[in-house]
Design an enzyme around this catalytic site. Structure first.
Site, PDB file in Angstrom:
ATOM      1  N   ARG A 257      41.861 -20.103 -26.918  1.00  0.00           N
ATOM      2  CA  ARG A 257      41.927 -18.668 -27.212  1.00  0.00           C
ATOM      3  C   ARG A 257      43.360 -18.345 -27.634  1.00  0.00           C
ATOM      4  NH1 ARG A 257      37.286 -18.879 -27.672  1.00  0.00           N
ATOM      5  NH2 ARG A 257      35.638 -17.721 -26.632  1.00  0.00           N
TER       6      ARG A 257
ATOM      7  N   GLU B 102      43.043 -12.473 -34.132  1.00  0.00           N
ATOM      8  CA  GLU B 102      42.061 -13.011 -35.086  1.00  0.00           C
ATOM      9  C   GLU B 102      40.911 -12.063 -35.401  1.00  0.00           C
ATOM     10  OE1 GLU B 102      40.747 -16.551 -32.818  1.00  0.00           O
ATOM     11  OE2 GLU B 102      38.757 -15.625 -32.744  1.00  0.00           O
TER      12      GLU B 102
ATOM     13  N   HIS C 107      38.744 -20.315 -36.365  1.00  0.00           N
ATOM     14  CA  HIS C 107      37.776 -20.405 -35.255  1.00  0.00           C
ATOM     15  C   HIS C 107      36.527 -21.176 -35.692  1.00  0.00           C
ATOM     16  CE1 HIS C 107      37.152 -18.341 -31.174  1.00  0.00           C
ATOM     17  NE2 HIS C 107      36.342 -19.376 -31.235  1.00  0.00           N
TER      18      HIS C 107
HETATM   19  P1  NAI Z   1      34.882 -24.941 -19.098  1.00  0.00           P
HETATM   20  O1  NAI Z   1      34.600 -23.727 -18.292  1.00  0.00           O
HETATM   21  O2  NAI Z   1      33.938 -26.097 -19.063  1.00  0.00           O
HETATM   22  O3  NAI Z   1      36.331 -25.529 -18.717  1.00  0.00           O
HETATM   23  C1  NAI Z   1      37.467 -24.745 -18.516  1.00  0.00           C
HETATM   24  C2  NAI Z   1      38.380 -25.519 -17.597  1.00  0.00           C
HETATM   25  O4  NAI Z   1      39.605 -24.806 -17.496  1.00  0.00           O
HETATM   26  C3  NAI Z   1      37.812 -25.672 -16.166  1.00  0.00           C
HETATM   27  O5  NAI Z   1      37.891 -27.021 -15.760  1.00  0.00           O
HETATM   28  C4  NAI Z   1      38.713 -24.776 -15.335  1.00  0.00           C
HETATM   29  O6  NAI Z   1      38.898 -25.247 -14.002  1.00  0.00           O
HETATM   30  C5  NAI Z   1      40.006 -24.859 -16.132  1.00  0.00           C
HETATM   31  N1  NAI Z   1      40.942 -23.783 -15.814  1.00  0.00           N
HETATM   32  C6  NAI Z   1      40.675 -22.519 -15.398  1.00  0.00           C
HETATM   33  N2  NAI Z   1      41.829 -21.867 -15.167  1.00  0.00           N
HETATM   34  C7  NAI Z   1      42.829 -22.741 -15.440  1.00  0.00           C
HETATM   35  C8  NAI Z   1      44.233 -22.649 -15.384  1.00  0.00           C
HETATM   36  N3  NAI Z   1      44.848 -21.539 -14.963  1.00  0.00           N
HETATM   37  N4  NAI Z   1      44.956 -23.728 -15.757  1.00  0.00           N
HETATM   38  C9  NAI Z   1      44.345 -24.873 -16.153  1.00  0.00           C
HETATM   39  N5  NAI Z   1      43.008 -25.015 -16.215  1.00  0.00           N
HETATM   40  C10 NAI Z   1      42.265 -23.960 -15.860  1.00  0.00           C
HETATM   41  O7  NAI Z   1      35.095 -24.424 -20.581  1.00  0.00           O
HETATM   42  P2  NAI Z   1      34.989 -25.262 -21.932  1.00  0.00           P
HETATM   43  O8  NAI Z   1      33.577 -25.259 -22.404  1.00  0.00           O
HETATM   44  O9  NAI Z   1      35.673 -26.559 -21.773  1.00  0.00           O
HETATM   45  O10 NAI Z   1      35.813 -24.320 -22.924  1.00  0.00           O
HETATM   46  C11 NAI Z   1      37.193 -24.098 -22.773  1.00  0.00           C
HETATM   47  C12 NAI Z   1      37.613 -22.961 -23.661  1.00  0.00           C
HETATM   48  O11 NAI Z   1      37.464 -23.359 -25.030  1.00  0.00           O
HETATM   49  C13 NAI Z   1      36.744 -21.700 -23.543  1.00  0.00           C
HETATM   50  O12 NAI Z   1      37.187 -20.875 -22.499  1.00  0.00           O
HETATM   51  C14 NAI Z   1      36.925 -21.061 -24.877  1.00  0.00           C
HETATM   52  O13 NAI Z   1      38.009 -20.160 -24.778  1.00  0.00           O
HETATM   53  C15 NAI Z   1      37.303 -22.206 -25.821  1.00  0.00           C
HETATM   54  N6  NAI Z   1      36.310 -22.465 -26.846  1.00  0.00           N
HETATM   55  C16 NAI Z   1      36.699 -22.454 -28.155  1.00  0.00           C
HETATM   56  C17 NAI Z   1      35.800 -22.724 -29.161  1.00  0.00           C
HETATM   57  C18 NAI Z   1      36.207 -22.759 -30.608  1.00  0.00           C
HETATM   58  O14 NAI Z   1      35.337 -22.802 -31.483  1.00  0.00           O
HETATM   59  N7  NAI Z   1      37.479 -22.765 -30.926  1.00  0.00           N
HETATM   60  C19 NAI Z   1      34.391 -22.992 -28.862  1.00  0.00           C
HETATM   61  C20 NAI Z   1      34.099 -23.056 -27.450  1.00  0.00           C
HETATM   62  C21 NAI Z   1      35.026 -22.777 -26.489  1.00  0.00           C
END
Ligand code: NAI
Length: 341
Positions: free
Chosen positions: A243, A272, A304
């Protein structure tokens, strides 16, 4: 999988719809039989008025789902806010709870799609294939300025080891990199696979490449700022497919000008919502920050698109429609990670 059809035909109002959204949702809706109402504009305080007789609104990353919008949704008897994405920082969950709306998302439609895009950014920035492609087409076969480095043996820091961070760590592991990781929860399976969990400070100090895969929340906003950048190695590469607001962009621009950050790859940008997913090729862009970013030869911006694969769009449509089906029928979701409120 075939779902039983609901007796009535519930209506789903989609916002920020692109052609590909309607193509994939209409294809998979054949098994569900909802009435789909597509709006190409963003959901916000004004456009919420367009909704009529819909049980569900389906939103994407840049739709505005704040308290005012949620109050109006509740007045219109909308029951469910279905996000067709994983991140949910644009939804006021407290307000949804207050107005008794269910909120669901697609937690892991294709972590590989995003992880592979992050790797594509690394390879492009390093080996400058985008420049080489254009050069050769101009019959310029010189290699000057295209010098890269071996990824093998480099230290890659992964911040956030959820679905995407895990998939990304596997990819960089396969390239022979040393993988450091930081998350609020340590993953023992990843440790067994050779990933070393360290403090954030160690990630910043020791990584040649840092890739962000944590969600945006009050703890992670502007995680990359002048103080954290000052801890980083000179010539670091920074990748953000998560993000935009994880990065304090003005501090990153400063570090790019000084040469501290030698490569920046971003698929997301804090502002964005005014630009991405639209064709602005005939417009005068008013956002000087993105224009400055795009002026650097060592910055790669994609709009994105990390999620944008056939597999991911199929999964998004199927899971979103399945979430709606389960919530309308049973008021509960089998996949606990998909239910936010
Ligand atoms: P997820 O929920 O599986 O993993 C997120 C991880 O971040 C978890 O392991 C959590 O414990 C960790 N986390 C939470 N707070 C934290 C902190 N303060 N410091 C370090 N780690 C922390 O989510 P997923 O599916 O891996 O997605 C991650 C991010 O990717 C989403 O939140 C979204 O913003 C972004 N995303 C971007 C896309 C794109 O097209 N560019 C598409 C899908 C997701």
């Amino acid at each position: 999988m075939k779902y039983p059809l609901l007796p009535l035909k519930p209506k789903v109002a989609f916002f920020s719809t692109q052609v590909y959204d309607s193509v994939f949702f209409e294809k998979y809706n054949a098994d569900f039989g909802y009435e789909l109402d597509f709006f190409d504009i963003q959901l916000n305080e004004q456009t919420v008025k367009l909704i009529s007789n819909a049980e569900v609104v389906c939103v994407f990353v840049n739709d505005v789902v704040n308290e005012s919008v949620i109050r109006q949704l509740a007045e219109k008897k909308v029951q469910i806010i279905a996000l067709r994405c994983a991140g949910f920082n644009n939804v006021d969950l407290e307000a949804a709870k207050k107005y008794n709306l269910k909120v669901c998302r697609v937690p892991a439609y294709s972590p590989q799609a995003v992880a592979e895009h992050a790797m594509a950014m690394i390879l492009t920035l390093n080996r400058k294939t985008h420049k080489a492609y254009n050069r050769v087409r101009e019959q310029n076969f010189s290699l000057n300025g295209l010098l890269g480095f071996d990824l093998y043996g480099k230290t890659v820091g992964v911040i956030g080891t959820g679905n995407i961070g895990k998939a990304f760590a596997k990819i960089v592991n396969g390239f022979g990199c040393k993988v450091l990781a930081f998350d609020i929860v340590t993953d023992s399976e990843m440790e067994k696979a050779g990933v070393t969990f360290v403090s954030l400070e160690t990630i910043f100090k020791e990584s040649d490449i840092i890739s962000l895969h944590c969600p945006l929340n009050e703890k992670t906003k502007y995680l990359i700022n002048k103080d954290t950048i000052s801890m980083m190695k000179n010539n670091v590469m920074l990748i953000n497919t998560s993000r935009g607001a994880l990065i304090e962009t003005s501090d990153v621009i400063h570090a790019l000008k000084k040469g501290k950050i030698a490569y920046l790859g971003i698929d997301v940008y804090e502002q964005e919502e005014k630009l991405f997913f639209k064709d602005h090729s005939e417009d005068i862009i008013q956002d000087d920050v993105i224009q400055r970013l795009m002026s650097f030869p060592n910055v790669l911006v994609t709009a994105h698109q990390a999620f944008f694969t056939n597999e991911a769009l199929s999964q998004i449509a199927l899971v979103t429609l399945g979430n709606i089906q389960e919530l309308l029928h049973d008021n509960i979701l089998t996949n606990k990670q998909a239910l936010l409120i």
